[in-house]
Design an enzyme around this catalytic site. Structure first.
Site, PDB file in Angstrom:
ATOM      1  N   HIS A  57       0.871  -1.190   0.000  1.00 35.62           N
ATOM      2  CA  HIS A  57       0.000   0.000   0.000  1.00 35.62           C
ATOM      3  C   HIS A  57       0.899   1.227   0.000  1.00 35.62           C
ATOM      4  O   HIS A  57       1.608   1.486   0.964  1.00 35.62           O
ATOM      5  CB  HIS A  57      -0.910  -0.003   1.228  1.00 35.62           C
ATOM      6  CG  HIS A  57      -1.871  -1.152   1.254  1.00 35.62           C
ATOM      7  ND1 HIS A  57      -3.045  -1.151   0.532  1.00 35.62           N
ATOM      8  CD2 HIS A  57      -1.821  -2.350   1.879  1.00 35.62           C
ATOM      9  CE1 HIS A  57      -3.685  -2.311   0.730  1.00 35.62           C
ATOM     10  NE2 HIS A  57      -2.965  -3.053   1.540  1.00 35.62           N
ATOM     11  N   ARG A  59      -0.360   4.349  -0.752  1.00 36.09           N
ATOM     12  CA  ARG A  59      -1.208   5.445  -0.228  1.00 36.09           C
ATOM     13  C   ARG A  59      -1.335   6.655  -1.142  1.00 36.09           C
ATOM     14  O   ARG A  59      -2.048   7.597  -0.803  1.00 36.09           O
ATOM     15  CB  ARG A  59      -0.729   5.914   1.145  1.00 36.09           C
ATOM     16  CG  ARG A  59      -0.679   4.821   2.211  1.00 36.09           C
ATOM     17  CD  ARG A  59      -2.040   4.241   2.500  1.00 36.09           C
ATOM     18  NE  ARG A  59      -2.012   3.321   3.637  1.00 36.09           N
ATOM     19  CZ  ARG A  59      -2.745   2.218   3.717  1.00 36.09           C
ATOM     20  NH1 ARG A  59      -3.561   1.897   2.724  1.00 36.09           N
ATOM     21  NH2 ARG A  59      -2.682   1.443   4.773  1.00 36.09           N
ATOM     22  N   ASN A  89      -6.482   0.535  -3.203  1.00 31.72           N
ATOM     23  CA  ASN A  89      -7.379   1.269  -2.284  1.00 31.72           C
ATOM     24  C   ASN A  89      -6.833   2.641  -1.923  1.00 31.72           C
ATOM     25  O   ASN A  89      -6.651   2.984  -0.764  1.00 31.72           O
ATOM     26  CB  ASN A  89      -7.659   0.437  -1.029  1.00 31.72           C
ATOM     27  CG  ASN A  89      -6.411   0.124  -0.216  1.00 31.72           C
ATOM     28  OD1 ASN A  89      -5.299   0.173  -0.737  1.00 31.72           O
ATOM     29  ND2 ASN A  89      -6.593  -0.194   1.043  1.00 31.72           N
ATOM     30  N   ASP A 302       2.024  -6.826   2.526  1.00 25.65           N
ATOM     31  CA  ASP A 302       0.858  -6.052   2.998  1.00 25.65           C
ATOM     32  C   ASP A 302       1.334  -4.816   3.764  1.00 25.65           C
ATOM     33  O   ASP A 302       0.743  -4.425   4.767  1.00 25.65           O
ATOM     34  CB  ASP A 302      -0.099  -6.909   3.833  1.00 25.65           C
ATOM     35  CG  ASP A 302      -1.465  -6.249   3.993  1.00 25.65           C
ATOM     36  OD1 ASP A 302      -1.700  -5.160   3.409  1.00 25.65           O
ATOM     37  OD2 ASP A 302      -2.304  -6.824   4.707  1.00 25.65           O
ATOM     38  N   HIS A 306       0.330   3.924   8.110  1.00 27.46           N
ATOM     39  CA  HIS A 306      -0.772   4.738   8.632  1.00 27.46           C
ATOM     40  C   HIS A 306      -0.210   5.954   9.360  1.00 27.46           C
ATOM     41  O   HIS A 306       0.777   5.841  10.089  1.00 27.46           O
ATOM     42  CB  HIS A 306      -1.642   3.939   9.594  1.00 27.46           C
ATOM     43  CG  HIS A 306      -2.545   2.959   8.916  1.00 27.46           C
ATOM     44  ND1 HIS A 306      -3.516   3.342   8.015  1.00 27.46           N
ATOM     45  CD2 HIS A 306      -2.621   1.612   9.009  1.00 27.46           C
ATOM     46  CE1 HIS A 306      -4.155   2.257   7.580  1.00 27.46           C
ATOM     47  NE2 HIS A 306      -3.637   1.203   8.153  1.00 27.46           N
TER      48      HIS A 306
HETATM   49 ZN    ZN Z   1      -6.173  -7.268   2.610  1.00 29.28          ZN
END
Ligand code: ZN
Length: 433
Positions: A57, A59, A89, A302, A306
């Site tokens: 991710h 971001r 995402n 993963d 954050h």
């Molecule tokens: Zn997931």
């Protein structure tokens, strides 16, 4: 431009010199000598193919306060990666050719790893109708992995249609396996500990039910399915059964699920809150065994940065997810290599060869990843000091976020250098840009 890497141990085997020219490995052998070449002394260091992450991710766009394509790329290079798949995402969601091309271009500009965008399966990750899968596949980003990660494609009819579409594109659906009706409000692994801690449980069955359903659908359609972040012993059993029947299913496990258990929740420190949650000792054992056996194909990070306000709050309100790129190889060394479950070739297979094949990055061109360390292949490789041990200091990470579950933990193996098509992105443990 030539670089001579001297005294490295390819796959941990006998020492050899590696000559890199024009982005490719030109020769591997004893006592190579090339006038004018840059020399990198790699005595005692293990050489492995550049790592490939199926699940990162980054971001950007949308949460550049947590990570950017550039900062995440730097973290990846420092971890020994030469290619990462950027999950969809973001905000806006990567569900159009325009957004995946934007992410791909940002990766090219950062120039530290090849950033390979993942396309959303459904518009806005809402699980209602399919996104423009064909347009994303045909775009400059050449998307082959499609995922609503963060959300499960829960509707079985929609999942079936997605599998039918990706089959025609030579793509794969990477499923975040979580039956949403079974995980409403879930905070941690469901078991004795969640009951005692008073946190709503996330049952293993919520993951296993979706994997079981999806391997049957993939078999029926004849399409490729990839299962993200497998976390339970039961999931490994279902995958073993499906593979024995010839279903085209692959799966990944994260470093944190290989190392940590739900015991980490005891202190209510939200750095250990993650989705799927940390499981039991028996699950960790089954995941390590499944990865060694090859039932689980790949390690994928993963990596989920954050911002402080989303993570340093009370457990129930904290966002799930943890950093992974910079420590993934060290965790695999600790859990798989030092335990004798995998040798260096096995590590290369699970962290480079197979993830590249799943993402269809393993072609013959100079852009390929996951290729062996051999003359003629793209010079994507890392050099690791296997004897080095260091305590993880979150303040020293290249990621823009600080939510590392390994803070204060001593881990083995230090990435000393990473080369992307022959260009050093990391030297002496430092990013080169
Ligand atoms: Zn997931």
């Amino acid at each position: 431009m030539s670089t001579l890497i001297t005294g490295a141990r390819p796959y941990g085997e006998d020492a050899a010199d590696i000559l890199v020219e024009d982005g490719r490995i030109a020769a591997i052998g004893a006592s190579l000598s090339v006038p004018g070449a840059d020399v990198v002394d790699a005595a005692g260091l293990v050489a492995l193919p550049g790592l490939v992450d199926l699940h990162t991710h980054l971001r950007e766009p949308g949460r550049e306060d947590a990570e950017t394509v550039e900062t995440g790329s730097r973290a990846a290079a420092l971890g020994g990666y030469t290619a990462v798949h950027a999950m969809a995402n973001t905000d806006p969601v990567a569900d159009t050719a325009g957004v995946v091309e934007q992410v791909w271009r940002l990766g090219q500009e950062a120039g530290l790893v090849d950033v390979v965008p993942v396309g959303a399966v459904t518009v806005g990750l809402r699980g209602e109708r399919l996104a423009e899968l064909g347009a994303m596949a045909d775009s400059a980003a050449r998307v082959r992995v499609f995922s609503d990660d963060g959300h499960c494609v829960a509707d079985p009819a929609l999942m079936r249609r997605a599998l039918e579409y990706v089959k025609a594109l030579d793509g794969v659906v990477a499923q975040h396996a979580e039956e949403p009706r079974l995980t409403v409000g879930a905070q941690m692994h469901e078991g004795d500990r969640s009951a005692r801690l008073g946190l709503t449980g996330w049952p293993a069955a919520a993951e296993e039910a979706i994997i079981a359903r999806d391997v049957l659908l993939a078999d029926h359609v004849g399409a490729r399915l990839h299962v993200c972040h497998v976390s339970t012993a039961g999931s490994v059993e279902i995958l073993r059964w499906a593979k024995s029947r010839g279903v085209q299913v692959t799966a990944e496990v994260t470093p944190h699920h290989l190392l940590l258990t739900d015991e980490c929740a005891e202190g209510y420190d939200p750095v250990f809150k993650v989705n799927p949650p940390l499981r039991t000792d028996a699950d960790v054992e089954a995941l390590r065994a499944g990865l060694a056996e090859g039932v689980i194909d790949a390690v994928a990070t993963d990596h989920a940065p954050h911002a402080v306000e989303d993570k340093e709050t009370e457990w129930a309100h904290a966002r799930p997810g943890m950093l992974g790129l910079e420590q993934a190889l060290s965790v695999v060394v600790a859990t798989m290599l030092e335990t004798g479950r995998l040798d260096w070739r096995g590590v290369a297979d699970r962290m480079s060869t197979r993830p590249a094949a799943i993402g269809r990055l393993d072609g013959r061109g100079l852009e390929a990843h996951g290729r062996p360390l051999a003359p003629g292949e793209p010079a994507n490789l890392l050099l690791l000091d296997p004897g080095a041990r260091a305590v993880v200091d979150p303040a020293a990470l290249a990621s823009r976020s600080r939510n590392s579950p390994y803070a204060g933990r001593e881990l083995p193996g230090r990435v000393v250098a990473t080369f992307l098509r022959g260009v050093p992105t990391v030297l002496d443990g430092k990013a080169q840009k």
